[in-house]
Motif scaffolding. Structure first.
Motif, PDB file in Angstrom:
ATOM      1  N   ASN A 137     -99.352  -2.295  92.789  1.00  0.00           N
ATOM      2  CA  ASN A 137     -98.432  -3.385  93.108  1.00  0.00           C
ATOM      3  C   ASN A 137     -97.563  -3.045  94.318  1.00  0.00           C
ATOM      4  N   ASN A 138     -97.071  -1.823  94.382  1.00  0.00           N
ATOM      5  CA  ASN A 138     -96.246  -1.416  95.520  1.00  0.00           C
ATOM      6  C   ASN A 138     -97.055  -1.397  96.818  1.00  0.00           C
ATOM      7  N   TRP A 184     -98.345  -4.159 101.988  1.00  0.00           N
ATOM      8  CA  TRP A 184     -99.275  -4.886 102.848  1.00  0.00           C
ATOM      9  C   TRP A 184     -98.758  -6.285 103.156  1.00  0.00           C
ATOM     10  N   ARG A 185     -98.229  -6.952 102.124  1.00  0.00           N
ATOM     11  CA  ARG A 185     -97.720  -8.313 102.335  1.00  0.00           C
ATOM     12  C   ARG A 185     -96.544  -8.302 103.300  1.00  0.00           C
ATOM     13  N   LYS A 210     -97.787  -7.605 106.814  1.00  0.00           N
ATOM     14  CA  LYS A 210     -98.725  -8.624 107.295  1.00  0.00           C
ATOM     15  C   LYS A 210     -99.957  -8.024 107.953  1.00  0.00           C
ATOM     16  N   GLN A 211    -100.260  -6.778 107.626  1.00  0.00           N
ATOM     17  CA  GLN A 211    -101.459  -6.141 108.133  1.00  0.00           C
ATOM     18  C   GLN A 211    -101.803  -4.967 107.242  1.00  0.00           C
ATOM     19  N   LEU A 212    -103.031  -4.530 107.339  1.00  0.00           N
ATOM     20  CA  LEU A 212    -103.431  -3.345 106.597  1.00  0.00           C
ATOM     21  C   LEU A 212    -102.852  -2.114 107.270  1.00  0.00           C
ATOM     22  N   PRO A 213    -102.492  -1.109 106.492  1.00  0.00           N
ATOM     23  CA  PRO A 213    -101.978   0.116 107.098  1.00  0.00           C
ATOM     24  C   PRO A 213    -103.090   0.836 107.863  1.00  0.00           C
ATOM     25  N   LEU A 260    -111.627  -2.693 105.262  1.00  0.00           N
ATOM     26  CA  LEU A 260    -111.771  -3.653 104.164  1.00  0.00           C
ATOM     27  C   LEU A 260    -110.463  -4.401 103.923  1.00  0.00           C
ATOM     28  N   PRO A 261    -110.547  -5.662 103.485  1.00  0.00           N
ATOM     29  CA  PRO A 261    -109.330  -6.366 103.079  1.00  0.00           C
ATOM     30  C   PRO A 261    -108.659  -5.601 101.933  1.00  0.00           C
TER      31      PRO A 261
END
Length: 154
Positions: free
Chosen positions: A48-49, A54-55, A58-61, A99-100
Motif C-alpha cells: 500500500n505504501n 507511485w500515485r 505520478k510515475q514509476l520509480p 512494468l506498470p
C-alpha cells in the motif's frame, strides 16, 4: 526488505517502506501477532505504501543499479565468474522497472516472494483470475523486454 526493494528499486526507498510499515504495525502488534499471518499484514502495508508513493509521484520509480565491486554481491557465492549473473540481474531489474506498478507488484509477490495465487489476490484485493492474467501478461512483457535488451547488447 526484498519485496520493498523490488517494488521501488532503491535500497533507501525500500528501507523507508519497511520502516514505515513497522511503525504502523507496532501500535497494533498485540493484535497483529495473533493473526494467522502477521507477515502478510506487514507485506500489505508495504504494498500500500509503495502504491501511494507511485500515485503521489505520478510515475514509476527508477531502479538505481549498484555499480562497482559490490554489484556482484547478489550473485551466487563460489560460482566463479559473476559477470553473467550481474548482467542478467541488471537486465531483469531494468525490465521489471518498465512494468506498470500493479503488474510489477503482482509479479514480485507471485514469483519473487513465492506467494500463492490466493495470497497475492488477498494482498492486492482482487480476484484470482486478475492475478493470473496480470502475472501472465507481466511475464510475457518481461520476456519481451529482456529479449530486446539481449538483442541490443549484441
Amino acid at each position: 526488505m526484498r519485496t520493498a526493494y523490488l517494488l521501488v528499486g532503491t535500497r533507501e526507498s525500500a528501507e523507508d517502506l519497511v520502516q514505515s510499515a513497522l511503525e504502523k504495525t507496532f501500535p497494533r502488534w498485540s493484535r497483529v501477532r495473533r493473526m494467522d499471518s502477521p507477515e502478510a499484514y506487514v507485506r500489505r502495508i508495504v504494498v500500500n505504501n509503495a502504491h501511494a508513493a507511485w500515485r503521489s509521484a505520478k510515475q514509476l520509480p527508477t531502479v538505481v543499479l549498484p555499480t562497482g565491486p559490490d554489484s556482484a554481491a547478489a550473485s551466487v557465492p563460489g560460482s566463479g565468474d559473476h559477470a553473467e549473473d550481474v548482467t542478467l540481474r541488471d537486465s531483469l531489474l531494468r525490465a521489471l522497472d518498465e512494468l506498470p506498478h500493479r503488474m510489477r507488484t503482482i509479479v514480485v509477490l507471485r514469483y519473487w516472494e513465492e506467494l500463492s495465487l490466493q495470497e497475492v489476490a488477498d494482498v492486492q484485493r482482487c480476484s484470482i483470475g486478475n492475478v493470473k492474467s496480470q502475472a501472465a501478461r507481466g511475464l510475457e512483457r518481461l520476456r519481451e523486454l529482456m529479449a530486446a535488451d539481449a538483442r541490443s547488447e549484441r
